[in-house]
Design a protein around this motif. Structure first.
Motif, mmCIF file in Angstrom:
data_model
loop_
_atom_site.group_PDB
_atom_site.id
_atom_site.type_symbol
_atom_site.label_atom_id
_atom_site.label_comp_id
_atom_site.label_asym_id
_atom_site.label_seq_id
_atom_site.Cartn_x
_atom_site.Cartn_y
_atom_site.Cartn_z
ATOM 1 N N ASP A 167 49.761 -2.453 49.864
ATOM 2 C CA ASP A 167 50.944 -3.424 49.495
ATOM 3 C C ASP A 167 51.950 -2.637 48.754
ATOM 4 N N SER A 168 51.677 -1.606 47.860
ATOM 5 C CA SER A 168 52.886 -0.761 47.159
ATOM 6 C C SER A 168 52.304 0.552 46.895
ATOM 7 N N GLU A 181 46.267 -5.010 49.067
ATOM 8 C CA GLU A 181 46.138 -6.350 49.331
ATOM 9 C C GLU A 181 45.293 -7.076 48.510
ATOM 10 N N THR A 198 41.473 -2.772 44.265
ATOM 11 C CA THR A 198 42.952 -3.015 44.772
ATOM 12 C C THR A 198 43.913 -2.376 44.150
ATOM 13 N N VAL A 254 53.293 2.425 53.093
ATOM 14 C CA VAL A 254 53.223 0.820 52.657
ATOM 15 C C VAL A 254 52.975 0.211 53.957
ATOM 16 N N THR A 289 48.409 -0.318 45.407
ATOM 17 C CA THR A 289 47.991 -1.457 45.200
ATOM 18 C C THR A 289 47.809 -1.988 46.730
#
Length: 392
Positions: free
Chosen positions: A85-86, A105, A182, A199, A103
């Motif tokens: 995600d990030s 999900e 996560t 990402v 990060t």
């Protein structure tokens, strides 16, 4: 000239007269040769520059090849699968322990945790129902209103319900761990390498590492001593293998960087192995450096120097005075009669522009540093003191 022409024109037949004639001829020749030799001896002796051997206190060092090793280093691998995600760090960035780096999900794993909590609520409700049913069956069994088998089934149902509650709680713990995974945090303070993903990529335990992280300061330098060197160190410092690292008399350790410059820090021995490697005949050791300027990198090869406990007085001469042939190192010494002597010597380590003389030369003896090509052993020279005298 009349005598010479008479001698060379006269050829006596008498053997005695012939001997006299040859002696006279040689004497005449002798009158000419010394004149030529006299002309040659009038040439001035060649000029040379000399420097005196001097003494200096030298702290002996043993030099080894070492390799730097970070105190902490790790490959950061995703512990759960999902889309990235990030990314909260840049390539090569410094991070502190606990900093958020990636990060993965989290919504998916939050939903899983919510489902596990619902399972626990269901299991606890079933347990309450099983307890009520067991209590009723126990009362009926006491009144002989229900068979024993019904009571036993109720007991078993309660035990099953208890187990389901425990399983639901364990599932919640697993879901909470997965959710925590996560968010990928830095395990220690250090510098990361190149981030290997972007990402949106799918990451997981079976995928390559996200990035690697290495602590930079302090740093270890690993090196090895052979059996003889290690025994000499122990004897000199009066320690044994187990106490050398903890001893306040532990030898100072210095390193030379790959470009030849000195690190400028003093390291200390923090580890000595418990055995000699039978394949190499060496024992592994480790020194720790603060590495304040971050000049030592993990995996770097370095020259390691261990100082002797006390300095010793050594004889030194300029390196310019040193020559070498098939027999070994030698110098040309100018004695008190201004005559050149060839002297074979035993040399040690270099100290700046000078070299240590272990044997063959005494303090104060003069060696030629300039004009070596103009002289040879046994000739007289006009020796002048070199403008720069070492050791002054």
């Amino acid at each position: 000239m009349i005598l010479a022409s008479t001698l060379f024109s006269f050829r006596p037949n008498d053997p005695i007269a012939k001997s006299v004639w040859y002696a006279a001829a040689l004497a005449l020749c002798g009158l000419v040769v010394p004149a030529a030799a006299q002309d040659k001896s009038d040439a001035p002796p060649p000029k040379v520059s000399i420097a005196a051997a001097y003494t200096q206190e030298i702290t002996d060092e043993a030099t080894f090849i070492g390799r730097a090793e970070a105190l902490n280093k790790a490959d950061i691998v995703a512990r759960v699968s999902g889309f990235l995600d990030s990314q909260n760090v840049e390539d090569g960035a410094m991070v502190n322990e606990g900093d958020l780096m990636f990060t993965i999900e989290p919504d998916l794993y939050q939903a899983t945790l919510d489902a596990r909590n619902a399972d626990l609520d269901r299991a606890e409700a079933n347990l309450e129902l099983a307890k009520v049913d067991l209590a009723r069956k126990e009362e009926l069994y006491k009144r002989d209103a229900t068979p024993e088998s019904e009571r036993d089934i109720a007991r078993a149902n309660e035990l099953v319900a208890i187990a389901e509650v425990k399983a639901a709680k364990a599932a919640i713990q697993q879901a909470e761990l997965d959710l925590s995974y996560t968010k990928v945090h830095a395990p220690f303070t250090g510098r990361i390498g190149r981030v290997a993903i972007s990402v949106g990529d799918v990451v997981g335990p079976n995928n390559p590492p996200l990035v690697n992280i290495v602590s930079e300061a302090p740093v270890y330098v690993n090196f090895s001593l052979n059996e003889k060197q290690f025994t000499s160190v122990l004897e000199q410092y009066g320690e044994n293998a187990s106490s050398l690292a903890e001893s306040p008399k532990s030898p100072n350790v210095h390193v030379t960087l790959p470009n030849g410059s000195d690190l400028g820090e003093t390291g200390s021995i923090v580890f000595v192995d418990n055995r000699i490697d039978p394949l190499t005949g060496t024992i592994a050791m480790r020194a720790e450096f603060t590495n304040a300027d971050r000049l030592i990198l993990d995996g770097q090869f370095l020259s390691v120097h261990i100082e002797a406990l006390e300095p010793t007085l050594q004889v030194l001469i300029p390196q310019a005075a040193l020559s070498r042939d098939q027999r070994g190192d030698f110098v040309l010494v100018v004695n008190d009669k201004q005559m050149v002597e060839q002297r074979y010597i035993t040399t040690g380590d270099n100290v700046g522009t000078a070299v240590i003389v272990l044997d063959g030369l005494r303090e104060g003896e003069s060696v030629i540093v300039e004009g070596l090509q103009r002289v040879r052993p046994g000739v007289a020279v006009d020796a002048v003191t070199a403008s720069e005298q070492p050791g002054e």
